[in-house]
Enzyme design. Structure first.
Site, short mmCIF file in Angstrom:
data_model
loop_
_atom_site.label_atom_id
_atom_site.label_comp_id
_atom_site.label_asym_id
_atom_site.label_seq_id
_atom_site.Cartn_x
_atom_site.Cartn_y
_atom_site.Cartn_z
N TYR A 105 -15.26 33.19 60.51
CA TYR A 105 -14.50 34.31 59.95
C TYR A 105 -13.77 33.90 58.66
O TYR A 105 -13.86 34.57 57.63
CB TYR A 105 -13.48 34.85 60.98
N GLU A 137 -4.95 34.37 55.40
CA GLU A 137 -5.87 34.59 56.51
C GLU A 137 -5.45 33.81 57.75
O GLU A 137 -5.52 34.31 58.87
CB GLU A 137 -7.31 34.21 56.11
N ASP A 172 -13.63 40.14 62.06
CA ASP A 172 -12.52 39.83 62.98
C ASP A 172 -12.53 40.87 64.12
O ASP A 172 -13.47 41.68 64.22
CB ASP A 172 -11.18 39.83 62.22
#
Ligand code: SF4
Length: 354
Positions: free
Chosen positions: A114, A31, A132
């Site tokens: 996030y 990520e 996102d």
């Protein structure tokens, strides 16, 4: 509608390594890398990083310099430093066990809403929507959100809708599916509405507003910084001077660069040579300098770096106490350097051999 998106995802999803694991450490690394680069380029960085630091413990126990080196070329080095610090936090605060709640995750260094939601849902299937830029776009178009998505009001609206529609029993697949929709179908410029599984439900498609949505409030233009680097080459023995950026303020903390002078506007050759900055480093007249510097414009998120690399050849040993003397290109590979310096070094053969 969500069921259609999930079905589409199951048939069309890309085969990506971090989708085949529920290991929170690997998901976290992927990520953070994907916040930095596109999936195709991110793959090789992911494999390299995981090979170098296969576990959370390996990352936590590494030297910061090693982490920065593994991150090199990805840019935004604060992310690498935060990865390292968060790994150490998990080791000390959570005894090396990756936390599995949103609240614990978001309290770690460098993990925001996030990333906490992504890890909580992908690794632990907790019902947190990971929102996102791709997901924002899809939601904004599907539901006809006209508020600017980078404002508090717009973000709140997207979050409220996401919390309502996320399936509580399969948050992980939902989040992946929404991101994939944004990455493959609901593209920023030319969305592929004819291939979209939910076009009949889509507000933007029905009203022909795909180019209108999402709306964004325009940001301040990036600040322009004029940078002058001295690339000092000793003729006798090829050397190059580098210094470590130590200040925690600003960019590139703990990375290495050439001697630097920031000026309010571009300077002339004469102004450089007569400056205190130059004379502190080369206090004689025994040098030759290229009259025109090598120029590279380098864009960061909030700054445009207008960079002039002044190549100075000299026979004297420069005042190098505050600088590292690098004698060989191989040696340079041991030091984390910003992408800007890398870009210059990639074209150095045009100007000198080292
Ligand atoms: Fe996006 Fe078009 Fe699908 Fe609407 S119909 S969600 S605009 S791809």
């Amino acid at each position: 509608m969500i069921e259609r998106i999930i079905q589409w995802y199951k048939v069309n999803k890309r085969d990506l390594p971090w989708r085949k694991t529920t290991n929170p450490y690997k998901i976290w690394i992927s990520e953070i890398i994907l916040q930095q680069t596109r999936v195709n380029q991110g793959l090789s960085y992911y494999y390299r990083f995981i090979e170098k630091f296969p576990s959370l413990k390996d990352l936590a126990n590494a030297e910061e310099k090693e982490v920065l080196l593994a991150w090199q070329s990805l840019g935004y080095y604060a992310r690498a430093r935060n990865l390292h610090k968060a790994a150490q936090q998990i080791l000390t605060i959570h005894n090396g066990v990756f936390p599995n709640t949103y609240d614990e995750l978001i309290s770690l260094k460098g993990i925001g809403d996030y990333t906490a939601s992504a890890i909580a849902s992908f690794a632990f299937n907790k019902p947190h929507p990971a929102i996102d830029g791709n997901v924002c776009r899809v939601i904004s178009r599907l539901f006809g959100i006209f508020e600017e998505i980078n404002t508090t009001v717009g973000k709140r609206k997207i979050t409220d809708i996401s919390k309502e529609i996320i399936p509580k029993d399969d948050a992980s697949t939902y989040n992946q599916a929404m991101m994939e929709m944004g990455a493959l179908i609901c593209l920023p410029k030319n969305p592929k509405c004819e291939e979209c599984p939910v076009s009949i439900h889509c507000h933007a498609f029905q009203k022909n507003l795909q180019q209108e949505l999402p709306r964004k409030k325009s940001k301040k233009p990036p600040k322009e910084i004029i940078m002058n680097y001295l690339v000092i080459l000793n003729n006798e023995k090829p050397t190059i001077l580098m210094q470590k950026r130590t200040s925690s303020a600003g960019i590139w903390q703990n990375m290495y660069e050439f001697p630097l002078w920031i000026t309010p506007k571009p300077i002339s050759h004469e102004a450089l040579l007569s400056s205190d900055f130059f004379q502190t480093i080369i206090p004689t007249k025994e040098f030759s300098a290229k009259a025109s510097p090598v120029f590279i414009k380098h864009q960061l998120t909030h700054q445009t770096l207008m960079t002039y690399f002044w190549i100075i050849k000299t026979d004297i040993t420069t005042k190098a106490e505050t600088y590292k003397t690098i004698n060989h290109e191989k040696e340079l590979q041991q030091y984390p350097i910003p992408r800007l310096i890398e870009l210059f070094m990639e074209q150095k053969e045009k100007y000198f051999t080292f």
